[in-house]
Design an enzyme around this catalytic site. Structure first.
Site, PDB file in Angstrom:
ATOM      1  N   PRO A 138       1.602 -22.090  24.649  1.00  0.00           N
ATOM      2  CA  PRO A 138       2.349 -23.293  24.997  1.00  0.00           C
ATOM      3  C   PRO A 138       1.438 -24.513  25.065  1.00  0.00           C
ATOM      4  CG  PRO A 138       2.922 -21.471  26.450  1.00  0.00           C
ATOM      5  CD  PRO A 138       1.744 -21.023  25.649  1.00  0.00           C
ATOM      6  N   GLU A 139       1.963 -25.657  24.628  1.00  0.00           N
ATOM      7  CA  GLU A 139       1.188 -26.890  24.704  1.00  0.00           C
ATOM      8  C   GLU A 139       1.445 -27.586  26.032  1.00  0.00           C
ATOM      9  OE1 GLU A 139       0.565 -29.073  21.181  1.00  0.00           O
ATOM     10  OE2 GLU A 139       1.111 -27.406  19.870  1.00  0.00           O
ATOM     11  N   LYS A 195      -3.208 -27.275  29.870  1.00  0.00           N
ATOM     12  CA  LYS A 195      -2.446 -26.037  29.745  1.00  0.00           C
ATOM     13  C   LYS A 195      -2.551 -25.165  30.993  1.00  0.00           C
ATOM     14  CE  LYS A 195      -3.087 -26.125  24.734  1.00  0.00           C
ATOM     15  NZ  LYS A 195      -3.541 -25.401  23.527  1.00  0.00           N
ATOM     16  N   ARG A 253      -7.656 -21.323  13.850  1.00  0.00           N
ATOM     17  CA  ARG A 253      -6.311 -21.880  14.017  1.00  0.00           C
ATOM     18  C   ARG A 253      -5.832 -22.461  12.699  1.00  0.00           C
ATOM     19  NH1 ARG A 253      -4.875 -22.691  19.325  1.00  0.00           N
ATOM     20  NH2 ARG A 253      -2.785 -22.772  18.433  1.00  0.00           N
TER      21      ARG A 253
END
Length: 269
Positions: A2-3, A52, A258
């Site tokens: 989650p951001e 986060k 990523r």
């Protein structure tokens, strides 16, 4: 993972539902039992997020620090409570709601010094009013690393993940592999301001939308985006699809483990 907007939404939700009153805290899974016993029946004073990371404060008793990581989730429900489903690390219950936490990377009870140490190693968070964007600029402007890598470094900028990274670079025409020190200060200021706007919108609506009105499905006569992340975006997870602005196929490569997305035409190297 989650951001930052997701953690800020959770902090606001938990502040609204639980703060200022006694709560019950348990650990059906058993991995947080000792800590939960210290907090059970006590007042949750406040909830906040930094990047986060989520913090549930219990005054002198300490702070529950949660980092969801790749697999952590919160499930929110109204009373009465139901039997736990799956491996519930922490259950929090108040006057009207209860919340189950499953699969977090971190769920730990910390003292004030430990909480301060976590925050100290994080970069400024665009969603926090106490953020100091100059701190991020100091790191970026001296770095030979790519701006794409720097935006994902939580020590440089807290809360930005892969979606916001890809989209803010596109919106400002920045090639992802440009070194941080090649950025212009005025450009960085514009990118920071844009992140603040985009991420605040993400907190409000619970998804990431980054496209201008003229590029929305209705305006362009195209089908809405179908993706579990939701929201309308320019390049994120649109590999090979035409850029919504120029029609060039969206490019993709791996960067530091990523996935990186960009438009070679709108973001020239």
């Amino acid at each position: 993972m989650p951001e930052g907007h997701t953690l800020h939404r959770l902090a606001r939700l938990h502040q609204r539902r639980y703060a200022g009153a006694p709560v019950s805290v348990g650990s059906p899974q058993g991995r947080f039992t000792t800590e939960a016993a210290k907090l059970d029946g006590q007042v949750l004073t406040s909830a906040e997020a930094h990047g986060k990371h989520l913090f549930h404060h219990y005054g002198p008793l300490g702070t529950v620090h949660v980092h969801l990581g790749l697999y952590g989730t919160f499930a929110e429900s109204t009373l009465p409570e139901a039997d736990p489903v799956g491996q519930v690390r922490m259950r929090l219950a108040g006057r009207t709601h209860w919340t189950d936490l499953r699969g977090p990377n971190r769920c730990e009870l910390l003292d004030a010094a430990q909480v301060d140490a976590i925050k100290a190693r994080l970069g400024p968070d665009p969603l926090r009013r106490d953020a100091k964007p100059d701190r991020a600029w100091e790191r970026i402007s001296r770095s030979r690393s790519s701006v794409a890598a720097l935006l994902m470094d939580q020590a440089v900028l807290a809360g930005v993940g892969n979606v916001y990274r890809a989209e803010v670079l596109f919106r400002h025409g920045v090639a992802p592999l440009v070194p941080g020190r090649a950025l212009d200060r005025a450009l960085w200021d514009d990118m920071w301001a844009d992140l603040v706007t985009l991420m605040r919108a993400g907190v409000r609506v619970g998804r990431i939308d980054t496209v201008a009105p003229e590029h929305l499905p209705a305006a362009m006569g195209r089908a809405p985006r179908e993706d579990r992340h939701g929201g309308e975006v320019y390049v994120y997870r649109r590999t090979g699809m035409p850029c919504l602005v120029c029609g060039t196929a969206v490019a993709y490569q791996d960067l530091a483990g990523r996935k990186l997305y960009w438009c070679p035409t709108c973001q020239p190297g």
